[in-house]
Design an enzyme around this catalytic site. Structure first.
Site, mmCIF file in Angstrom:
data_model
loop_
_atom_site.group_PDB
_atom_site.id
_atom_site.type_symbol
_atom_site.label_atom_id
_atom_site.label_comp_id
_atom_site.label_asym_id
_atom_site.label_seq_id
_atom_site.Cartn_x
_atom_site.Cartn_y
_atom_site.Cartn_z
ATOM 1 N N CYS A 83 0.827 -1.219 0.000
ATOM 2 C CA CYS A 83 0.000 0.000 0.000
ATOM 3 C C CYS A 83 0.852 1.256 0.000
ATOM 4 O O CYS A 83 0.357 2.357 -0.228
ATOM 5 C CB CYS A 83 -0.931 0.007 1.205
ATOM 6 N N HIS A 340 -9.250 3.338 -2.305
ATOM 7 C CA HIS A 340 -7.889 2.838 -2.074
ATOM 8 C C HIS A 340 -7.390 1.962 -3.226
ATOM 9 O O HIS A 340 -7.336 0.744 -3.133
ATOM 10 C CB HIS A 340 -7.850 2.067 -0.760
#
Lengths: 396, 469
Positions: A83, A340
């Protein structure tokens, strides 16, 4: 060691609309984000010296970027840190510019999560049976229970606390035109949502999103040739944990109780030291923090030094992190509402702070924006993090 | 003299009431039967039974591991070799699989006995498991249960001497399952009982008693396989055993007929209650009959250590309905669309088999720090290649945190994850057979061997935890 502070400027940024961009391939998202950033910086392809491209699942090699942009023979590197992949692209580009090797570089992050066919960060990947196959929602849920247990919060009360974070981020998302979700929600909606991994319900989890984001960097002394309102990088930290932090001796290991993200503590210390931040709660004026789950944001308040350890609850209840609070967090909706796309999130965070510093944040514009923190956290609490923290601020 | 040194069992936690099956088919039903969960099969049950049987016996002394089943998960691949690693036995064991017959369990026991008696082996563990299925709605579906039993045959310190073995072979098409059929089939009952089970059982047991020089009155307990409870009692009666005192209480209405392991499971139950001096006549059935005469010794008390039939029988959880049962049996597809994990390459499963199948961690020789899985570098003192493997499969742990992952792929159930604290190491483990409401932080866990789902249904095996049974 020298500090990175004020050596590199961000002179242009771009970000696609985040969401379920089913009709766009990754190349198209990259084109949109990079083109916006180049137009913003008033640079052309021929001006670019080098590029870094961050993605988790969006394809291998720097060729994904050159193919999209029709660039020939540029030094392009594909980077990956889960991430934190977009901030990893920023970090690599930043140090290359700071050392003088390049004048102008592009850093990009992009991801097509909707091409995986799964939700809530539960991507299928090869596994080693001994390491288990614990997906992100379950791992963060296990951390939530530990946090509640440690601070004597009963689970219903804890769920309500997390719900307040989801409500805040969804509200902020309604003010961000490029956010995945632009719908305000209530605490009751969050509380009654289907359970994904107890105690985390649907609205405690970020969505599965496609998107891309990009920035143009140059040496600080060149920045004023491109624009007056460039921003400066003040600090950059990265801490990569071990996959086996859950193993090992139990006693005397504070990194194994999941109520503090140690890699985030380490990465933020690196970045704060460079930026000269000694009291983040007071000195940081805006923060985009990793909130893949509401519990992630809650614990990050403490791990990033915004709330005293064990006291985030009081700050959530007092509205300290809301748009009109003492330290607004995830002003564009965060991962929770803005979405995201894994490898694109870090530069989306910087994009929000960039716009806030330039006074271009529309209905969610804050007053007196100074130092801002962008924070990404890959991995999961029971298996080691890749935590990255960037501090940016206005030019002198 | 060679005989039984120790014994153990495994009965799945899940049971289904016969009346639940009856509801689905507009009929009634009494009693219940044991059924595998979605992560269990004959291999997993056989490992848990073997570990229960081995108990505190020195694993280094065991030089044979025989597996018996008609429902091995592989047509081609030796399960006893896998069980050897899972049970942490030496590489130089004699590993053999016995299959193809409901007599596979007693066939393996006879082979183990012969091997020990001949001096070829010293201690052989025979572990038998079955999870056969009848066509949904058929009497066979009602009758067949799942379970495993394990018996260690040894030449020293035996708890029961094997005084003699008597076998006959018999050709008959009574029960069968073709290679590509997942269900057991039978010819009509009058024929298969009259000319099959009853005739063969009487012939074999009568012949055996004559051969061993004993009469029915000399036998403390008669224990046998039977296709159902009615004929179990009938055969015992015809052989002259007193129902009240001489016949082992059967497991038909509690566990069900567990095929190749059924006779051994009843024998283990019998041994759990036996006393020194008892003579036991044990008979199996399947294309013939193996009859064993056992005499219990004064070592019997020491052999009763594991959970055995008594503990596993008592520890149970009822399946709420027939659909859940069908899902567990993979007769209904998982109702939730999820992405299964990608199967680990055979190379990884091979080189890390001690971590994966053997559940070994590494303990640093310098500082004593334990890591799981095995690591080359100690995370405490950073010494390199200075560790010893330590087994975690027979240790208990405590729940540090836990949750059910409703998006995770469990191959029929959502995976239930725990962060489990062993005394010296922490591991991320699944909790088998449990619901979230049943587990809380601090609860004790014990280990169980299970199957993990993978993307193309080739079984991947390893260890999970479960609430202590």
């Amino acid at each position: 060691m020298e500090s990175i502070k004020d050596k590199v400027a961000i002179i242009g940024m771009g970000c696609t609309k985040f969401g379920e961009n089913f009709s766009q391939p990754i190349s198209s998202l990259i084109i949109d984000a990079v083109s916006e950033a180049m137009e913003d910086a008033k640079v052309e392809s021929k001006d670019i010296n080098a590029a870094w491209f961050g993605t988790l699942m969006g394809g291998i090699t720097g060729g994904v970027l050159t193919e999209a942009m029709q660039w020939d023979n540029l030094p392009v590197t594909r980077v990956e840190n889960n991430c934190a992949s977009a901030l990893e692209a920023l970090r690599n580009g930043l140090f290359a510019v700071a050392c003088g090797a390049y004048d102008i570089v592009v850093v990009v992050g992009a991801e097509k999560c909707k091409d995986t066919g799964t939700g809530s960060l539960t991507f299928p990947y090869g596994y080693h049976p001994s390491y288990g196959y614990m997906q992100a929602p379950a791992a963060y849920a296990a951390a939530a229970l530990r946090y509640f247990e440690k601070y004597g919060i009963d689970v219903e009360e804890g769920k309500r606390l997390m719900a307040k974070i989801a409500v805040k981020n969804h509200y902020n998302g309604t003010l961000a035109p490029k956010a995945h979700f632009k719908k305000a929600i209530t605490e009751e909606t969050v509380m009654k949502a289907p359970i994904i991994s107890w105690p985390l319900g649907l609205f405690d989890c970020c969505p599965t999103t496609d998107g891309a984001s990009a920035a143009i960097l140059c040496r600080a002394d060149l920045a004023s040739k491109f624009r007056d309102d460039y921003i400066l990088v003040k600090g950059m930290g990265l801490a990569v944990g071990r996959r086996d932090v859950y193993s090992g001796r139990i006693k005397d290991r504070d990194d194994s109780d999941y109520t503090i993200w140690n890699e985030t503590v380490a990465a933020s210390k690196q970045a704060y030291d460079q930026a000269g931040i000694t009291d983040p709660r007071d000195q940081v004026t805006i923060a985009s923090v990793h909130d893949c789950f509401t519990i992630t944001e809650l614990i990050n308040y403490e791990s990033l030094g915004f709330s005293p350890i064990g006291k985030a609850k009081e700050d959530v209840e007092s509205g300290f992190f809301e748009l009109d609070g003492g330290l607004p967090v995830n002003t564009d909706g965060g991962l929770k509402a803005f979405g995201h796309p894994v490898g694109a999130s870090g530069l989306r965070m910087v994009y929000e702070i960039y716009q806030q510093i330039q006074g271009k944040a529309g209905k969610r514009q804050l007053k007196n924006v100074d130092l801002g923190v962008a924070h990404c956290q890959g991995g999961n609490p029971t298996g080691g993090f890749q935590a990255s923290v960037a501090v940016v601020g206005p030019r002198d | 003299m060679a005989g039984i040194k120790s014994f153990g069992a495994y009965i799945p936690l899940h049971r289904i009431a016969q009346k639940e099956i009856g509801k689905a088919w507009n009929s009634g039903g009494k009693g219940e039967k044991a059924t595998v969960g979605p992560d269990e099969d004959s291999l997993t049950m056989a490992v848990d039974a073997a570990v229960d049987c081995i108990g505190n016996n020195d694993r280094g002394d065991i030089d044979g591991l025989f597996f018996a089943s008609t429902t091995s998960p592989f047509m081609e691949k030796q399960m006893s070799a896998t069980i050897g690693v899972a049970a942490d036995l030496n590489r130089n064991i004699s590993s053999m699989d016995f299959s193809g017959s409901l007599r596979a369990g007693s066939n393996a026991l006879k082979a183990a006995f012969d091997s020990v008696k001949s001096g070829s082996n010293k201690n052989v563990v025979v572990t038998a498991a079955d999870c056969r299925m009848g066509v949904p709605g058929s009497p066979a579906e009602r009758a067949l249960g799942d379970g495993a039993a394990a018996i260690m045959i040894s030449d020293t310190d035996v708890a029961a001497n094997i005084e003699g073995i008597y076998s006959i072979s018999d050709e008959i098409m009574d029960n069968w399952r073709e290679v590509d059929d997942q269900f057991v089939h039978s010819w009509e009952e009058r024929f298969i009982i009259t000319e099959g089970y009853m005739r063969v059982m009487i012939e074999a047991c009568s012949g055996a008693m004559k051969s061993f020089g004993v009469e029915a009155k000399d036998i403390a307990k008669f224990v046998s396989y039977a296709p159902n409870e009615r004929v179990y009692w009938q055969a015992a009666g015809k052989l002259g055993f007193d129902y009240e005192t001489q016949v082992q209480m059967p497991l038909f209405s509690t566990v069900g007929n567990t095929g190749a392991s059924f006779g051994m499971l009843q024998l283990v139950a019998c041994l759990e209650e036996a006393k020194a001096g008892d003579k036991i006549l044990f008979a199996s059935y399947g294309s013939g009959c193996d009859v064993f005469l056992l005499e219990v010794t004064d070592k019997i008390a020491e052999a009763k250590g594991g959970k055995g039939v008594s503990t596993y029988l008592e520890s149970k959880k009822m399946i709420s309905n027939y659909n859940q049962y069908l899902t567990f049996k993979k007769l209904l597809p998982d109702s939730v669309e999820r992405m299964p994990p990608i199967r680990p390459p055979a190379t990884i499963s091979w080189r890390d088999q001690n971590s994966i199948l053997g559940f070994k961690g590494s303990k640093c020789n310098k500082c004593g720090h334990v890591q799981y899985p095995v690591h080359r570098i100690c995370s405490e003192c950073f010494s390199k290649d200075e560790s010893t493997e330590v087994r975690l499969s027979d240790l208990n742990a405590k729940v540090f945190s836990c949750t059910v992952d409703n998006l995770g792929y469990g191959g029929g159930a959502s995976p239930f994850w725990a962060i489990a604290d062993f005394e010296e190491v922490r591991a991320r483990l699944q909790i088998a057979d449990a619901d979230l409401t049943e587990v809380k932080i601090g609860d004790s866990l014990e280990m169980t061997f299970r199957k993990f789902p993978s993307d193309n249904d080739i079984p991947v095996y390893g260890w999970k935890s479960r609430l202590v049974r």
